[in-house]
Design an enzyme around this catalytic site. Structure first.
Site, PDB file in Angstrom:
ATOM      1  N   CYS A  10      80.401  34.559 -44.113  1.00 46.48           N
ATOM      2  CA  CYS A  10      79.469  35.362 -45.311  1.00 46.48           C
ATOM      3  C   CYS A  10      80.190  36.666 -45.755  1.00 46.48           C
ATOM      4  O   CYS A  10      81.207  36.422 -46.676  1.00 46.48           O
ATOM      5  CB  CYS A  10      78.202  35.522 -44.255  1.00 46.48           C
ATOM      6  SG  CYS A  10      76.912  36.041 -45.218  1.00 46.48           S
ATOM      7  N   HIS A  32      76.598  30.477 -42.989  1.00 43.90           N
ATOM      8  CA  HIS A  32      76.686  30.814 -41.666  1.00 43.90           C
ATOM      9  C   HIS A  32      76.995  29.525 -40.666  1.00 43.90           C
ATOM     10  O   HIS A  32      76.038  28.748 -40.369  1.00 43.90           O
ATOM     11  CB  HIS A  32      75.464  31.635 -41.148  1.00 43.90           C
ATOM     12  CG  HIS A  32      75.478  32.925 -41.587  1.00 43.90           C
ATOM     13  ND1 HIS A  32      76.063  33.891 -40.938  1.00 43.90           N
ATOM     14  CD2 HIS A  32      74.849  33.617 -42.434  1.00 43.90           C
ATOM     15  CE1 HIS A  32      75.587  35.122 -41.563  1.00 43.90           C
ATOM     16  NE2 HIS A  32      75.164  34.835 -42.656  1.00 43.90           N
ATOM     17  N   GLU A  41      77.504  29.439 -37.748  1.00 45.39           N
ATOM     18  CA  GLU A  41      76.771  29.412 -36.356  1.00 45.39           C
ATOM     19  C   GLU A  41      75.240  29.412 -36.430  1.00 45.39           C
ATOM     20  O   GLU A  41      74.667  29.608 -35.574  1.00 45.39           O
ATOM     21  CB  GLU A  41      77.252  31.161 -35.603  1.00 45.39           C
ATOM     22  CG  GLU A  41      76.619  32.029 -36.359  1.00 45.39           C
ATOM     23  CD  GLU A  41      77.014  32.442 -37.719  1.00 45.39           C
ATOM     24  OE1 GLU A  41      77.742  31.816 -38.415  1.00 45.39           O
ATOM     25  OE2 GLU A  41      76.861  33.710 -38.237  1.00 45.39           O
TER      26      GLU A  41
END
Lengths: 250, 206
Positions: free
Chosen positions: B79, B179, B181
């Site tokens: 990011c 992202h 994650e």
């Protein structure tokens, strides 16, 4: 293009998911982490957890839940219910929330929206607005819908975005629980005055309701609780139907 | 051991949780010597470019990260962490970046879409690499600025009014605008792909 989001909402009471979720394959019915993992598997695009009691004690429990869910489930998490001040927001974000929804506190202390947005970025500040039509006007309600205010919901939506809200979660109290579709007019009206994502909530009963709110009101996400929890609709079937109607979904 | 660079920016712990979940040994650290010795370095980041660069400078990490890149240790920027890998940004005035990939970070042009881009967008492969698993998959984005860079460093891209690079690479330096994650199984797979890249030391793309 961005996919329209399908979002299950989980009501949490003292560490347990309240509305009976009846997935057959759950080991521990009511465990937030296990339910979240199941929804991730089903293809949910995001999860909303609402602390429905939100006493001081429960707020701590919510932080633990966020810690646990975000260690096992890797999708955006929005947490709301009883968020009162900047330290509540900070604790939830630190525990692993991606966004925090502010409802009653946004009305009593609008500065909290700005403070939160400046400190953490407006992408993580969601303002939740509960709306009920009264004498032809959409009025904002607070405290889980129990308290009426004289705020016009459309004007309030515009105001909170100016204050720094990065997303709106709008619940139609008139439609909530009816299962006869989202309040299209409400979302159309709000979409005309704001340029942040809007999540529609209240009224989902069948797959067509989702297609309708995306196509007619161009909202970014649609949220539902019981229809998913009780398995009346599966996220997969909703997505298939929405896709068939020409809406982009993941 | 992977180092996740800890420089007080946004929520780095979700990234750590994802690596822990994948059993990738990692630690959050701002310790120079640990970062220099790491098997791979992950640069996370949420917030604004200018503030992030000054936080890296305060911790004397700008030079450290340049050294890491120079000795061909794999770096993954995520990011804002990806944006920092580029030459410069226009966010809140001109700021120099780490200069590890050629390009400028600019505001997403107004094409009538909501900004920030917030949500799931579909990746198209621009060139083959260790990250081919992203092909046609949706990943989760939250950003208002994007990397305007050469196609030769673009591995994958998404359409958001304009083509936005979603994965970029310059040899051992990789960036993901989304992202991983927060991108479900697709994101976890991409973190695994990065781990494999680290193990094999194969930075090729074409």
């Amino acid at each position: 293009m961005l996919a329209k989001r399908i979002i299950p909402c989980l009501d949490v009471d003292n560490g347990r998911v309240k509305k009976g979720v009846n997935f057959v394959n759950l080991m521990d019915v009511g465990d937030p982490t296990e339910i979240a993992a199941e929804y991730q598997k089903q293809g949910a695009d995001e999860l909303v957890f609402l602390d429905i009691t939100a006493t001081n004690e429960h707020r701590k429990t919510m932080v633990d839940i966020v810690e646990s869910v975000s260690s096992q489930v890797f999708m955006p998490l929005t947490i709301g219910g009883g968020v009162q001040d900047i330290s509540d927001i900070q604790r939830l974000l630190k525990a692993g929330a991606d966004k925090v929804a502010i409802n009653s506190a946004a009305v009593s202390d609008p500065q909290l929206i700005t403070e939160g947005a400046e400190k953490f970025g407006n992408q993580c500040i969601v303002v939740a607005i509960d709306v009920k039509k009264t004498n032809g006007k959409y009025l904002v309600h607070t405290h889980g819908g129990k308290k009426a205010t004289d705020l016009d919901a459309i004007k309030w939506a515009k105001k909170v975005v100016e204050l720094g809200a990065g997303e709106l979660l709008i619940t139609s109290m008139d439609k909530d629980g009816t299962k006869d579709g989202f309040d299209i007019e409400l979302y159309q009206a709000i979409n005309q005055v704001v340029n942040v994502p809007i999540i529609a909530s209240g009224g989902a009963g069948k797959v067509e309701d989702f297609s309708e709110v995306f196509k007619k009101a161009d909202v970014d996400g649609a949220l539902a609780a019981s229809v998913f929890h009780f398995g009346e609709l599966s996220i997969n079937n909703v997505k298939k139907a929405v896709k068939k109607a020409g809406v982009t979904v993941r | 051991m992977f180092s996740i660079v800890d420089y007080d920016t946004g929520n780095t712990r979700n990234l750590k949780k994802a690596l822990d979940y994948l059993n990738i040994e990692n630690e959050l650290t701002s310790d120079k010597s640990k970062i220099l010795k790491a098997e791979a370095v992950i640069l996370p980041g949420v917030g604004a470019f200018k503030a992030a660069m000054s936080k890296l400078e305060e911790r004397n990490l700008v030079e450290v990260l340049k050294q890491v890149a120079k000795k061909k240790t794999p770096i993954l920027g995520i990011c804002l962490g990806m944006q920092l890998l580029f030459d410069s940004s226009q966010e809140y005035g001109f700021t120099n970046g780490l200069g590890l990939i050629a390009g400028k970070v600019e505001q997403i042009p107004d094409k009538g879409l909501k900004i920030p881009q917030m949500g799931w967008n579909q990746n198209k492969i621009i060139q083959n690499s260790s990250f081919d698993s992203v092909k046609d998959q949706y990943t989760y984005f939250v950003h208002s600025y994007y990397a305007n860079c050469d196609i030769k460093n673009t591995i994958a891209a998404v359409d958001y009014g304009i083509k936005i690079p979603s994965i970029v690479q310059n040899e051992n330096v990789v960036g993901m605008q989304f992202h991983p994650e927060k991108s479900g199984s697709v994101g976890l797979k991409l973190l695994k792909n990065f781990q494999e890249m680290v193990k094999t030391n194969d930075f090729s793309s074409n």
